[in-house]
Design an enzyme around this catalytic site. Structure first.
Site, mmCIF file in Angstrom:
data_model
loop_
_atom_site.group_PDB
_atom_site.id
_atom_site.type_symbol
_atom_site.label_atom_id
_atom_site.label_comp_id
_atom_site.label_asym_id
_atom_site.label_seq_id
_atom_site.Cartn_x
_atom_site.Cartn_y
_atom_site.Cartn_z
ATOM 1 N N GLY A 85 44.665 32.233 43.974
ATOM 2 C CA GLY A 85 44.924 31.112 44.869
ATOM 3 C C GLY A 85 45.558 29.935 44.148
ATOM 4 C CG HIS A 281 36.656 36.105 43.497
ATOM 5 N ND1 HIS A 281 37.076 36.557 44.718
ATOM 6 C CD2 HIS A 281 37.335 34.944 43.290
ATOM 7 C CE1 HIS A 281 37.953 35.705 45.231
ATOM 8 N NE2 HIS A 281 38.132 34.723 44.376
ATOM 9 N NE ARG A 284 38.165 31.486 40.418
ATOM 10 C CZ ARG A 284 38.472 30.279 39.948
ATOM 11 N NH1 ARG A 284 38.361 30.034 38.653
ATOM 12 N NH2 ARG A 284 38.876 29.320 40.749
ATOM 13 C CG ASP A 312 40.022 42.213 40.169
ATOM 14 O OD1 ASP A 312 38.791 42.068 40.109
ATOM 15 O OD2 ASP A 312 40.706 41.708 41.083
ATOM 16 C CB SER A 313 36.549 41.089 37.300
ATOM 17 O OG SER A 313 36.816 40.630 38.616
ATOM 18 C CG LEU A 315 40.569 44.912 33.019
ATOM 19 C CD1 LEU A 315 40.029 44.603 34.401
ATOM 20 C CD2 LEU A 315 41.436 46.159 33.093
ATOM 21 N NE ARG A 336 39.455 33.137 34.746
ATOM 22 C CZ ARG A 336 38.468 33.784 35.365
ATOM 23 N NH1 ARG A 336 38.419 35.107 35.324
ATOM 24 N NH2 ARG A 336 37.536 33.107 36.030
#
Length: 383
Positions: A85, A281, A284, A312-313, A315, A336
């Site tokens: 986002g 997430h 988060r 995901d998350s 890596l 990120r």
């Protein structure tokens, strides 16, 4: 080994450090932070890196290929750009930079409902190959209109988000005024003045906003009214009754993102979902939850032959992708890491980050004597 990137920044950590120098603190902390005490953001990466892989050095090796088929499409590597986002807050035009880079490198790019480029522009940059992630609206009319826009833009995959029944409690964002409604404090203004390149680029590309939502937003909202609009417009808690009409309406592939347990995967299969992204997430949302690699291992083992299982998350590198693939993931996504690259290097950041990851993953495959990505599980050292 040919290095097709800026050798001053050969790792994601290098890009992260450079990004911290280049953008205002409030923008960096929005990108970098987790929720509450950051326990799960640390656990994500540390527990993933507990996974160990076994090399074969004396076996005949005929070269390794990172090419991966997912939903009938062949990608050049088993990694895509996860939805983030407010990407334009972190670096102006970031979403467009990453969409273009992902297209040129033939990997998937997922656009968030609440980012700063709209569906139509992402589709234009990717020739209709961008995926779209839907935050569930409270009104059926709005839901249907956004889905119709994604279909008209030829998005091959619709991703529905299930892990935001409430916004994560993020102390940095609250302190920096980036909660809803946001505010621009004197401290934030001084931070902007200290990052003139970021400020100039922001002036050039315009103040970041929710580009996908502009057709639905009343004009002239102040920041407080914007916060109220977002609260009234979206309801993050999903259930079967909300998913069924989306499945009926969407003719492409449908993915559920934010899955963290077996029960939700069983429900996804029952509802006709084509794939799940095991994710927390990026640490988060729920600080007391598991790291993503733990449920991934269980879900892939139990349901990997019934539904496409992705992750995901946590890596941050090519070896991390290899670890996730060896643990049963069919595909991976990183958020990120790509944003660090764009914040660090601007328009060159997308290509640079993808090149790093591809180079690292190729090296791991050659080291393991792993010729195809689907062979990664053969190299997993089980405990």
């Amino acid at each position: 080994m040919a290095l097709d990137f800026n050798t001053k920044y050969p790792s994601i950590d290098d890009l992260r450090n450079r990004a911290m120098q280049r953008i205002p603190r409030f923008a960096f902390e929005y990108l970098d932070g987790g929720c509450n005490d950051d326990v799960n953001i640390v656990r994500n990466t540390s527990e993933l890196r507990d996974v160990q892989l076994k090399p074969n050095y004396l076996r005949s090796h005929h070269g390794s290929s990172m090419k991966t088929k997912l939903f009938g499409i062949e990608y050049d590597a088993p990694v895509g750009v996860a939805p983030v986002g407010l990407q334009g807050l972190i670096w102006p035009n970031a979403a467009e930079i990453l969409a273009k880079s992902a297209f040129e490198h033939n990997i998937p790019f997922i656009l968030s409902t609440v980012t700063t480029t709209n569906i139509e522009r992402a589709s234009e940059l990717t020739e209709g190959k961008a995926w779209f992630q839907l935050y569930h609206p409270t009104e059926d009319r709005l839901r249907d209109d956004i889905i119709n826009r994604a279909a008209a833009a030829q998005c091959p995959v619709l991703v529905i988000l299930c892990d935001v029944p409430s916004f994560g409690y993020r102390p940095r964002d609250i302190r920096n005024g980036l909660a809803m409604p946001p505010k621009m404090s004197l401290s934030n203004i001084l931070q902007v003045m200290g990052k003139p390149n970021w400020a100039i680029q922001t002036l050039k590309h315009g103040q970041p906003g929710f580009a996908n939502l502009l057709p639905y937003m009343p004009k002239g909202l102040d920041l407080k009214q914007l916060g109220k609009f977002m609260d009234q417009t979206f309801s993050g808690r999903l259930n079967a009754d909300k998913i069924k009409p989306i499945r009926d309406m969407w003719k492409g592939k449908l993915v559920l993102k934010g899955v963290a347990n077996e029960v939700d995967v069983e429900e996804a299969i029952r509802l006709g979902i084509d794939g799940v992204i095991v994710s927390n997430h990026g640490g988060r949302q729920l600080d007391a939850g598991e790291s993503s690699i733990r449920p991934l291992e269980r879900i892939a083992k139990k349901y990997g032959d019934q539904i496409e299982v992705m992750m995901d998350s946590g890596l941050r590198s090519g070896p991390d992708i290899a670890r996730a693939m060896a643990s049963g993931a069919k595909f991976t996504f990183m958020g990120r890491s790509f944003m660090y690259g764009v914040a660090a290097l601007g328009a060159k950041g997308g290509d640079h980050t993808i090149s790093i990851i591809k180079t690292q993953l190729q090296q791991v495959m050659d080291q393991l004597c792993c010729e195809r990505v689907e062979d990664f599980p053969n190299h997993l050292i089980t405990k």
